[in-house]
Design an enzyme around this catalytic site. Structure first.
Site, mmCIF file in Angstrom:
data_model
loop_
_atom_site.group_PDB
_atom_site.id
_atom_site.type_symbol
_atom_site.label_atom_id
_atom_site.label_comp_id
_atom_site.label_asym_id
_atom_site.label_seq_id
_atom_site.Cartn_x
_atom_site.Cartn_y
_atom_site.Cartn_z
ATOM 1 N N HIS A 8 -14.208 -8.052 -22.507
ATOM 2 C CA HIS A 8 -13.124 -8.487 -21.627
ATOM 3 C C HIS A 8 -12.027 -9.189 -22.428
ATOM 4 C CE1 HIS A 8 -16.426 -8.094 -18.685
ATOM 5 N NE2 HIS A 8 -15.479 -7.857 -17.812
ATOM 6 N N ASP A 54 -14.708 1.865 -18.517
ATOM 7 C CA ASP A 54 -14.637 0.471 -18.081
ATOM 8 C C ASP A 54 -13.156 0.136 -17.862
ATOM 9 O OD1 ASP A 54 -15.532 -2.021 -17.328
ATOM 10 O OD2 ASP A 54 -16.689 -2.384 -19.149
#
Length: 319
Positions: free
Chosen positions: A182, A253
């Site tokens: 992230h 993702d």
């Protein structure tokens, strides 16, 4: 374009705005991912999902991260799902009970989400809890591939029994890197032989079972490719599709994660992911990026990808 579009967008609140409706109606948008901000109570969520499902044809895929433990978007009014690592610990005491509980939890998740018209729970996690990755940690069933396989199969069986498809993640394995994709691009410098022996075992087993979809990891494995796996033709078209024979849907993702941003601006990232072989690209928490993709990506039928995505639609199960 009568096929399912490759982009999965999000919405900002509890009800759709005029802009939401306009954006989601675009042919490039094929799905919506829901977050905690989209839920206040069961009646509101049902109304939101009903409107989303009626917006277009082919209809939008509705997805949510609802693994249990730290990652459960809807809580009040929903069953609290335990972290999957607790099932791995239960397996140490009673393998049969752990398998039974994994299937039961998958069934609960599936039934509760299906009740609102949601198609896809982005679970189970097939990564290993090696003690290295805090972002994975107890989201994983275990460090032991055989335990992961047993419990993931059971959890998937529960989802399937409720009419939901499963998504194994994060291919080819996120558990052996400390960095969080992230916030940065993790690099896993192990040999392919080591990755194959330890991390790919669970993915291979669920692929052989016919798991409906897989989510790619924003991680670079230099022994295979300098590009992140999520943007790598070698990983997706080469290993996953050709060598492993995987025929399910491949989901990237979130393209707004830092692990993907190394590939350039958003349109460049999306084109690279599609060229690598991803069927659907989530873009979360950034409407500006969605608008750039709508303006910058070609609109064209993607029949094979769309056929794979259509298999993720929720199935109605007789009561």
């Amino acid at each position: 374009m009568s096929t399912i579009g490759p982009l999965m967008a999000d919405v900002g609140g509890l009800v759709l705005t005029a802009e939401d409706r306009e954006v989601l109606a675009h042919p490039l948008i094929g799905g919506v991912i829901l977050f905690a901000r989209n839920y206040s109570d069961p009646e509101q969520l049902r109304a939101l999902c009903t409107e989303l499902l009626a917006l277009k044809r082919p209809r939008l895929l509705l997805a949510v991260d609802h693994e249990g433990g730290r990652v459960q978007r809807f809580r009040v009014g929903f069953t609290r799902i335990p972290a999957m690592g607790t099932l791995g610990k239960l397996h140490d005491e009673s393998p049969a009970k752990a398998v039974e509980e994994a299937q039961a939890q998958g069934l609960i998740v599936g039934r509760e989400l299906a009740g609102y018209g949601i198609d896809l729970c982005f679970a189970p996690v097939l990564d290993r809890d090696t003690g290295i990755s805090q972002i994975i940690g107890d989201r994983a069933f275990s460090d032991n591939p055989e335990i992961i396989i047993k419990l993931a199969r059971a959890f998937r069986a529960g989802l399937n029994a409720a009419g939901l498809a499963a998504t194994g993640k994060h291919f080819p394995g996120h558990g052996a890197v400390a960095a969080d994709s992230h916030t940065e691009l993790p690099v896993d410098r192990r040999s392919y032989a080591d990755i194959e022996a330890k991390d790919l075992a669970a993915f291979r087993a669920l692929i052989d079972d016919g798991i409906e979809s897989l989510m790619m990891a924003h991680i670079r494995y230099p022994s295979v490719d300098e590009k992140p796996a999520s943007l790598s033709r070698r990983w997706i078209r080469g290993l996953l599709r050709t060598e492993f024979g995987y025929n399910g849907a491949v989901i990237c993702d979130d393209l707004n994660m830092a692990g993907a941003k190394v590939a350039g601006e958003i349109v460049e990232r999306a084109l690279m992911a599609l060229d690598a072989g991803c069927d659907m690209l989530p873009i979360c928490n950034d409407r500006e990026s969605v608008l750039k993709l709508i303006a910058g990506l070609p609109v064209k039928p993607r029949k094979l990808a769309s056929a794979r995505l259509q298999k993720l639609y929720r199935r109605d199960i007789p009561a």
